[in-house]
Each structure stands twice: as structure tokens, then as C-alpha cells.
Design a protein around this motif. Structure first.
Motif, PDB file in Angstrom:
ATOM      1  N   VAL A 191       0.802  -1.218   0.000  1.00 26.57           N
ATOM      2  CA  VAL A 191       0.000   0.000   0.000  1.00 26.57           C
ATOM      3  C   VAL A 191       0.840   1.277   0.000  1.00 26.57           C
ATOM      4  O   VAL A 191       0.438   2.282  -0.588  1.00 26.57           O
ATOM      5  CB  VAL A 191      -1.021  -0.003   1.171  1.00 26.57           C
ATOM      6  N   THR A 192       2.024   1.262   0.593  1.00 24.97           N
ATOM      7  CA  THR A 192       2.838   2.477   0.630  1.00 24.97           C
ATOM      8  C   THR A 192       3.875   2.546  -0.477  1.00 24.97           C
ATOM      9  O   THR A 192       4.209   3.631  -0.941  1.00 24.97           O
ATOM     10  CB  THR A 192       3.560   2.622   1.990  1.00 24.97           C
ATOM     11  N   GLU A 193       4.408   1.422  -0.915  1.00 23.38           N
ATOM     12  CA  GLU A 193       5.490   1.444  -1.892  1.00 23.38           C
ATOM     13  C   GLU A 193       5.085   1.049  -3.305  1.00 23.38           C
ATOM     14  O   GLU A 193       5.702   1.469  -4.268  1.00 23.38           O
ATOM     15  CB  GLU A 193       6.624   0.520  -1.432  1.00 23.38           C
ATOM     16  N   ASP A 194       4.083   0.209  -3.431  1.00 24.56           N
ATOM     17  CA  ASP A 194       3.716  -0.310  -4.748  1.00 24.56           C
ATOM     18  C   ASP A 194       2.250  -0.766  -4.739  1.00 24.56           C
ATOM     19  O   ASP A 194       1.971  -1.956  -4.790  1.00 24.56           O
ATOM     20  CB  ASP A 194       4.640  -1.475  -5.106  1.00 24.56           C
ATOM     21  N   PRO A 195       1.304   0.181  -4.690  1.00 23.26           N
ATOM     22  CA  PRO A 195      -0.107  -0.207  -4.576  1.00 23.26           C
ATOM     23  C   PRO A 195      -0.749  -0.699  -5.872  1.00 23.26           C
ATOM     24  O   PRO A 195      -1.834  -1.270  -5.840  1.00 23.26           O
ATOM     25  CB  PRO A 195      -0.787   1.068  -4.087  1.00 23.26           C
ATOM     26  N   GLU A 196      -0.078  -0.477  -7.020  1.00 23.19           N
ATOM     27  CA  GLU A 196      -0.624  -0.909  -8.308  1.00 23.19           C
ATOM     28  C   GLU A 196       0.489  -1.431  -9.193  1.00 23.19           C
ATOM     29  O   GLU A 196       1.607  -0.931  -9.154  1.00 23.19           O
ATOM     30  CB  GLU A 196      -1.295   0.251  -9.058  1.00 23.19           C
ATOM     31  N   ASP A 197       0.145  -2.420 -10.005  1.00 29.77           N
ATOM     32  CA  ASP A 197       1.051  -2.924 -11.037  1.00 29.77           C
ATOM     33  C   ASP A 197       0.311  -2.899 -12.356  1.00 29.77           C
ATOM     34  O   ASP A 197      -0.803  -3.420 -12.464  1.00 29.77           O
ATOM     35  CB  ASP A 197       1.513  -4.345 -10.730  1.00 29.77           C
ATOM     36  N   VAL A 198       0.924  -2.313 -13.367  1.00 32.06           N
ATOM     37  CA  VAL A 198       0.330  -2.218 -14.697  1.00 32.06           C
ATOM     38  C   VAL A 198       1.232  -2.960 -15.676  1.00 32.06           C
ATOM     39  O   VAL A 198       2.450  -2.778 -15.661  1.00 32.06           O
ATOM     40  CB  VAL A 198       0.146  -0.743 -15.124  1.00 32.06           C
ATOM     41  N   TYR A 199       0.613  -3.786 -16.520  1.00 29.18           N
ATOM     42  CA  TYR A 199       1.348  -4.589 -17.499  1.00 29.18           C
ATOM     43  C   TYR A 199       0.750  -4.386 -18.880  1.00 29.18           C
ATOM     44  O   TYR A 199      -0.464  -4.280 -19.036  1.00 29.18           O
ATOM     45  CB  TYR A 199       1.253  -6.082 -17.157  1.00 29.18           C
ATOM     46  N   ARG A 200       1.613  -4.396 -19.893  1.00 32.76           N
ATOM     47  CA  ARG A 200       1.187  -4.349 -21.298  1.00 32.76           C
ATOM     48  C   ARG A 200       0.980  -5.766 -21.790  1.00 32.76           C
ATOM     49  O   ARG A 200       1.814  -6.645 -21.569  1.00 32.76           O
ATOM     50  CB  ARG A 200       2.284  -3.695 -22.138  1.00 32.76           C
ATOM     51  N   ILE A 201      -0.113  -5.977 -22.506  1.00 33.50           N
ATOM     52  CA  ILE A 201      -0.457  -7.296 -23.046  1.00 33.50           C
ATOM     53  C   ILE A 201      -0.860  -7.129 -24.505  1.00 33.50           C
ATOM     54  O   ILE A 201      -1.690  -6.273 -24.836  1.00 33.50           O
ATOM     55  CB  ILE A 201      -1.618  -7.919 -22.246  1.00 33.50           C
ATOM     56  N   TRP A 202      -0.281  -7.949 -25.371  1.00 34.65           N
ATOM     57  CA  TRP A 202      -0.601  -7.930 -26.801  1.00 34.65           C
ATOM     58  C   TRP A 202      -1.753  -8.886 -27.058  1.00 34.65           C
ATOM     59  O   TRP A 202      -1.723 -10.040 -26.633  1.00 34.65           O
ATOM     60  CB  TRP A 202       0.615  -8.346 -27.611  1.00 34.65           C
TER      61      TRP A 202
END
Length: 136
Positions: free
Chosen positions: A36-47
Motif C-alpha cells: 500500500v505504501t510502496e507499490d499499490p498498483e502494477d500495470v502490465y502491457r499485453i498484446w
């Protein structure tokens, strides 16, 4: 990889990590952790190839949610009309429940979509997850 501009080459960074799937590579698995403080979301590219479907399943250690965004989204943090325009699918079961989304590309051309894995607002402070992506 907290937002779209961090995973698209030439936006925030000159180079970006390769997409999880690409032409000739229709499957991928990624294991990661949210905080929650350092990395609350991860976004990835998908083909997603032309006229094909991508199915995504995310298993979680504690509550986490997922959304799938179209190729033209400027950010996974958009709200209002922009959110409705760019959001393709979402899954937000409470607790330790697998999340799943899918998208069929109706176009004659391949396209990128963006997977967003995030901690819900009143959820646990951390979560580990495994995302499995399969193009069919």
C-alpha cells in the motif's frame, strides 16, 4: 510499473519492459507483490492479436482487484467519462478469491491492452499474486 506511462516505450522512460505477451508468445505468468505504501498498483502491457481473445486470471494471497484497459487509455487512474471510455473489464471480488477478466479483439489488427492489479481501498496493506495470461 504503477501506470500506463511507465510501461509504454517513449513515455516516461525511453525503453520499457517488454509486454507480457507478444506476437508468437501468447502465454505468460507473472508473480508479484503489492504494498500500500510502496507499490499499490502494477500495470502490465499485453498484446492481443487480431480477432483473438485474451483471458487473464489472477490468484491472490489477500484481497486485490484487477482491471483491463484499452490501448488508448492515458492512465489507469482516470475517472468519470474517461474511465467509461477506456475501461474494458474489471473484477473485484472481496477476499481471497481469484480475479478474472477477458477481452476479445474484434479488429483486424493486433492491439495492446493494459492489466492493472491493485489493492482495493479498505483492503490489506500487502498482497502477493500470480497473473496468468493466455491468448486464444
Amino acid at each position: 510499473n504503477d501506470d500506463v506511462d511507465q510501461v509504454v516505450p517513449g513515455r516516461l522512460f525511453r525503453n520499457a519492459d517488454p509486454p507480457l505477451t507478444a506476437p508468437g508468445r501468447g502465454r505468460a505468468t507473472v508473480t508479484a507483490r503489492l504494498d500500500v505504501t510502496e507499490d499499490p498498483e502494477d500495470v502490465y502491457r499485453i498484446w492481443v492479436p487480431a480477432q483473438r481473445r485474451v483471458a487473464i486470471r489472477v490468484t491472490v494471497s489477500t484481497d486485490a482487484d484487477i482491471e483491463l484497459w484499452n490501448a488508448t487509455t492515458p492512465s489507469v487512474l482516470v475517472t468519470g467519462a474517461a474511465r467509461r471510455k477506456h475501461l474494458l473489464a474489471g473484477s473485484g471480488f472481496a477476499g481471497i478469491h481469484p480475479e478474472a477478466v477477458s477481452f476479445r479483439n474484434p479488429s483486424r489488427r493486433g492491439t495492446f491492452v493494459y492489466l492493472d492489479v491493485y489493492l482495493p481501498q479498505r483492503g490489506a496493506p500487502t498482497a502477493q499474486y500470480q497473473a496468468t495470461i493466455a491468448t486464444r
